[in-house]
Write an enzyme that holds these catalytic residues in place. Structure first.
Site, PDB file in Angstrom:
ATOM      1  N   LYS A  24       0.672  -1.281   0.091  1.00  0.00           N
ATOM      2  CA  LYS A  24      -0.037   0.116  -0.052  1.00  0.00           C
ATOM      3  C   LYS A  24       0.818   1.223  -0.119  1.00  0.00           C
ATOM      4  O   LYS A  24       0.528   2.233  -0.820  1.00  0.00           O
ATOM      5  CB  LYS A  24      -0.830  -0.020   1.254  1.00  0.00           C
ATOM      6  CG  LYS A  24      -1.683   1.454   1.637  1.00  0.00           C
ATOM      7  CD  LYS A  24      -2.489   1.562   2.778  1.00  0.00           C
ATOM      8  CE  LYS A  24      -1.716   1.691   4.126  1.00  0.00           C
ATOM      9  NZ  LYS A  24      -1.341   3.122   4.320  1.00  0.00           N
ATOM     10  N   ASN A  25       1.955   1.443   0.838  1.00  0.00           N
ATOM     11  CA  ASN A  25       2.511   2.397   1.103  1.00  0.00           C
ATOM     12  C   ASN A  25       3.770   2.963  -0.081  1.00  0.00           C
ATOM     13  O   ASN A  25       4.538   3.822  -0.057  1.00  0.00           O
ATOM     14  CB  ASN A  25       3.428   2.646   2.491  1.00  0.00           C
ATOM     15  CG  ASN A  25       2.264   2.923   3.257  1.00  0.00           C
ATOM     16  OD1 ASN A  25       1.010   3.060   3.228  1.00  0.00           O
ATOM     17  ND2 ASN A  25       2.430   2.478   4.721  1.00  0.00           N
ATOM     18  N   ARG A  95      -4.119   9.367   4.137  1.00  0.00           N
ATOM     19  CA  ARG A  95      -2.838  10.467   4.335  1.00  0.00           C
ATOM     20  C   ARG A  95      -2.107  10.584   3.145  1.00  0.00           C
ATOM     21  O   ARG A  95      -1.385  11.664   2.853  1.00  0.00           O
ATOM     22  CB  ARG A  95      -2.095   9.509   5.363  1.00  0.00           C
ATOM     23  CG  ARG A  95      -0.671  10.065   5.753  1.00  0.00           C
ATOM     24  CD  ARG A  95      -0.526  11.174   6.686  1.00  0.00           C
ATOM     25  NE  ARG A  95       0.877  11.749   6.852  1.00  0.00           N
ATOM     26  CZ  ARG A  95       0.862  12.882   7.338  1.00  0.00           C
ATOM     27  NH1 ARG A  95      -0.176  13.507   7.861  1.00  0.00           N
ATOM     28  NH2 ARG A  95       2.105  13.389   7.562  1.00  0.00           N
ATOM     29  N   ASP A 119      -4.749   7.935   9.513  1.00  0.00           N
ATOM     30  CA  ASP A 119      -5.377   7.200  10.648  1.00  0.00           C
ATOM     31  C   ASP A 119      -5.381   7.984  11.872  1.00  0.00           C
ATOM     32  O   ASP A 119      -4.424   9.127  11.922  1.00  0.00           O
ATOM     33  CB  ASP A 119      -4.079   6.215  10.913  1.00  0.00           C
ATOM     34  CG  ASP A 119      -4.118   5.032   9.940  1.00  0.00           C
ATOM     35  OD1 ASP A 119      -5.106   4.149   9.800  1.00  0.00           O
ATOM     36  OD2 ASP A 119      -3.101   5.146   8.929  1.00  0.00           O
ATOM     37  N   ASP A 314       4.554   0.129  11.964  1.00  0.00           N
ATOM     38  CA  ASP A 314       3.408  -0.399  11.579  1.00  0.00           C
ATOM     39  C   ASP A 314       3.501  -1.925  11.818  1.00  0.00           C
ATOM     40  O   ASP A 314       2.496  -2.637  11.881  1.00  0.00           O
ATOM     41  CB  ASP A 314       3.348  -0.244   9.958  1.00  0.00           C
ATOM     42  CG  ASP A 314       3.107   1.071   9.503  1.00  0.00           C
ATOM     43  OD1 ASP A 314       2.577   2.072  10.333  1.00  0.00           O
ATOM     44  OD2 ASP A 314       3.229   1.243   8.289  1.00  0.00           O
TER      45      ASP A 314
HETATM   46  N1  EPU Z   1       6.522  14.447  11.177  1.00  0.00           N
HETATM   47  C1  EPU Z   1       6.833  15.569  11.291  1.00  0.00           C
HETATM   48  N2  EPU Z   1       6.726  16.548  10.253  1.00  0.00           N
HETATM   49  C2  EPU Z   1       6.629  16.130   9.075  1.00  0.00           C
HETATM   50  C3  EPU Z   1       6.790  14.783   8.661  1.00  0.00           C
HETATM   51  C4  EPU Z   1       6.615  13.884   9.736  1.00  0.00           C
HETATM   52  O1  EPU Z   1       6.719  16.110  12.603  1.00  0.00           O
HETATM   53  O2  EPU Z   1       6.625  16.865   8.323  1.00  0.00           O
HETATM   54  C5  EPU Z   1       6.679  13.353  12.159  1.00  0.00           C
HETATM   55  C6  EPU Z   1       5.423  12.557  12.002  1.00  0.00           C
HETATM   56  O3  EPU Z   1       4.203  13.145  12.968  1.00  0.00           O
HETATM   57  C7  EPU Z   1       5.557  11.209  12.813  1.00  0.00           C
HETATM   58  C8  EPU Z   1       7.108  10.733  12.006  1.00  0.00           C
HETATM   59  O4  EPU Z   1       7.317  12.030  11.966  1.00  0.00           O
HETATM   60  O5  EPU Z   1       5.541  11.432  14.046  1.00  0.00           O
HETATM   61  C9  EPU Z   1       6.911   9.845  11.098  1.00  0.00           C
HETATM   62  O6  EPU Z   1       6.292  10.432  10.019  1.00  0.00           O
HETATM   63  P1  EPU Z   1       6.629   9.976   8.387  1.00  0.00           P
HETATM   64  O7  EPU Z   1       6.418  11.301   7.714  1.00  0.00           O
HETATM   65  O8  EPU Z   1       7.817   9.180   8.221  1.00  0.00           O
HETATM   66  O9  EPU Z   1       5.565   8.865   8.096  1.00  0.00           O
HETATM   67  P2  EPU Z   1       4.143   9.350   6.923  1.00  0.00           P
HETATM   68  O10 EPU Z   1       4.923   9.666   5.822  1.00  0.00           O
HETATM   69  O11 EPU Z   1       3.161  10.161   7.462  1.00  0.00           O
HETATM   70  C10 EPU Z   1       4.415   6.695   6.299  1.00  0.00           C
HETATM   71  C11 EPU Z   1       3.362   5.544   6.422  1.00  0.00           C
HETATM   72  C12 EPU Z   1       2.622   5.292   7.692  1.00  0.00           C
HETATM   73  C13 EPU Z   1       3.950   4.802   8.744  1.00  0.00           C
HETATM   74  C14 EPU Z   1       5.086   5.938   8.563  1.00  0.00           C
HETATM   75  C15 EPU Z   1       6.146   5.292   9.430  1.00  0.00           C
HETATM   76  C16 EPU Z   1       2.059   6.264   4.124  1.00  0.00           C
HETATM   77  C17 EPU Z   1       1.060   6.558   3.527  1.00  0.00           C
HETATM   78  N3  EPU Z   1       2.068   6.031   5.410  1.00  0.00           N
HETATM   79  O12 EPU Z   1       3.478   7.964   7.000  1.00  0.00           O
HETATM   80  O13 EPU Z   1       1.786   3.962   7.512  1.00  0.00           O
HETATM   81  O14 EPU Z   1       3.680   4.259   9.765  1.00  0.00           O
HETATM   82  O15 EPU Z   1       5.352   6.211   7.235  1.00  0.00           O
HETATM   83  O16 EPU Z   1       7.052   4.493   8.710  1.00  0.00           O
HETATM   84  O17 EPU Z   1       3.212   5.745   3.625  1.00  0.00           O
HETATM   85  C18 EPU Z   1       0.173   2.591   7.737  1.00  0.00           C
HETATM   86  O18 EPU Z   1       0.200   2.110   6.481  1.00  0.00           O
HETATM   87  O19 EPU Z   1      -0.911   2.282   8.264  1.00  0.00           O
HETATM   88  C19 EPU Z   1       0.780   3.859   8.023  1.00  0.00           C
HETATM   89  C20 EPU Z   1       0.075   4.728   9.122  1.00  0.00           C
END
Ligand code: EPU
Length: 428
Positions: A24-25, A95, A119, A314
């Site tokens: 998915k991601n 997201r 989420d 995850d």
């Molecule tokens: N963060 C910030 N500022 C930013 C970006 C991130 O503070 O500008 C913080 C976030 O709040 C969080 C941490 O950094 O505490 C990690 O965020 P990241 O940006 O790495 O995650 P994401 O891109 O929002 C993706 C996956 C998530 C997965 C995370 C970490 C997708 C759509 N989502 O989220 O997957 O948990 O990376 O690996 O790719 C899921 O698939 O169920 C899911 C939630």
């Protein structure tokens, strides 16, 4: 939205083979990247999950059309004339809608994006994404829950992320593809799904060095240089881990076709410490898959989530579920999302002995969980509750199945084929 629930009962050892679908991601980001070039794209190994349709709806509103060809294939057509606006009613549903930011500001010079949903596990800011775009010369304005970014042309920049954010890395990377000059992203996230996006962009004509490392170097190309491409989505390591966890709590031997050991090394090491045997199907071919064998009670371990190559956040609901029935006490530390322990209450309803406080959970393994009604708060927790049901006496009824549908391609059918006693029924 589905009103169904998943009914699961303990059924003893699992046996057989499961094909691991695409991630998915990754697929959602690949789909967003088709905004970057006119032409036709063919994505294969695409999982049949709800989020793919939501992303297809969002991209259709912007101007890229998706055709489901069956057999895990998506044909996407970008005929140009994009409208670089991601409206609230579509963007708030996932997201990954944030992933249109980089492609659209790079390609169209402007984007308007309603801040994304996803989420419910605490605040998920995008400040790093926006600072990265500003470093490349974009003007960014956030008002009333809408991000507007503009730049006739972006320019290359040296960007060091303060944290290896997956989303920020992806948006800065895609925007940099059309920037004038070279962009260096230091402390970039290096999840396998990011390498997958880089490889897709390269197949489209982008110039990227350092793929798979924490320093990505992007040499900007002209906007009309990119073209259509064909690409197979990387297998989903989180779904692979889910079938491992299911085997771990049920016992048995399961072949995970396509699962990549090289994408989940740290997790495999920890699962082996818990007592699982995990071997390659074919040591000479990393894409062939893995064989998981589980016998007897699991052993407890301590686990902390970290960015890749650490243990992904995850995986955590699955690990906590395994610890809930393991021998001993395990301490789990969440380093990414402070609010991501909400499913603990649901595991407690099944009889798990867990104390969660802030970033930590202390999990004292019990001999036996007891089936009851539980609610899935998000995708990964929903899958973990299904796994818990496999280890529980009596019947477990998991509600909130629409969360599971967002990220799992026929979880119920795949587990049933392995011998699990599981069915999907309308919620009564
Ligand atoms: N963060 C910030 N500022 C930013 C970006 C991130 O503070 O500008 C913080 C976030 O709040 C969080 C941490 O950094 O505490 C990690 O965020 P990241 O940006 O790495 O995650 P994401 O891109 O929002 C993706 C996956 C998530 C997965 C995370 C970490 C997708 C759509 N989502 O989220 O997957 O948990 O990376 O690996 O790719 C899921 O698939 O169920 C899911 C939630």
């Amino acid at each position: 939205m589905s009103d169904d629930c998943i009914l699961v009962r303990r059924a003893g050892p699992l046996r057989g083979e499961v094909v691991i679908p695409g991630a998915k991601n990754s697929v959602l980001k690949l789909m967003a990247a088709t905004l970057m070039a006119d032409g036709e794209f063919l994505l294969t190994n695409v999982p049949d999950i709800a989020d793919v349709q939501i992303m297809a709806d969002l991209l259709a509103a912007i101007g890229v059309h998706t055709h489901h060809l069956g057999g895990g294939q998506l044909r996407m057509v970008n005929s140009g004339g994009l409208r670089p606006v991601a409206p609230y009613e579509l963007a708030e549903r996932i997201r990954a809608s944030v992933n249109v930011l980089g492609p659209l500001v790079g390609r169209c010079g402007e984007v308007s994006l309603a801040l994304p949903g996803g989420d419910d596990f605490g605040s998920r800011p995008i400040d790093m994404h926006l600072r990265g775009l500003e470093a490349m010369g974009a003007t960014v304005d956030v008002h009333g829950g809408v991000v507007e970014a503009r730049a006739e042309y972006l320019h290359g920049a040296d960007i060091t992320l303060e944290f290896p954010s997956v989303g920020a890395t992806e948006n800065i990377l895609t925007a940099a593809v059309f920037a004038k000059g070279t962009t260096t992203i230091d402390n970039a996230a290096r999840e396998p799904e990011i390498a997958d996006l880089c490889n897709f962009l390269v197949a489209m004509g982008a110039e990227i060095e350092g793929i798979g490392s924490s320093t990505l170097v992007v040499h900007g190309v002209e906007r009309d240089t990119l073209h259509g491409a064909t690409h197979a989505v990387v297998p989903d390591r989180i779904q692979a881990a889910t079938y491992m966890a299911a085997t771990a709590v049920s016992g048995g031997e399961v072949v995970l076709r396509g699962a990549r050991a090289d994408h989940m090394e740290m997790l495999l090491r920890r699962f082996r410490e818990m007592g699982l045997s995990i071997m390659p199907v074919d040591p000479t071919n990393p894409c062939a898959g893995l064989v998981v064998h589980a016998q007897g009670r699991l052993r407890s371990i301590d686990v902390a989530t970290l960015p890749y190559p650490g243990i992904a956040t995850d995986y955590k609901p699955l690990v906590v579920t395994m610890l809930a029935v393991a021998d001993g006490v395990g301490i789990v530390t969440e380093n990414l999302y402070p609010g991501r322990f909400r499913y603990v209450e649901e595991l407690q309803r099944l009889g798990a002995d867990i104390r969660a406080d802030g970033h930590h959970a202390v999990v004292r393994g019990v001999e036996q969980l007891r089936g009851t009604r539980v609610d899935a708060p998000d995708i990964r927790a929903g899958a973990a509750l299904v796994v818990a049901g496999l280890a529980a006496d009596g019947e477990t009824c998991v509600h909130g199945v629409h969360h599971v549908d967002r990220g799992y391609d026929d979880l119920v059918g795949r587990l049933a084929a392995l011998g699990a006693d599981i069915e999907r029924v309308p919620a009564g």
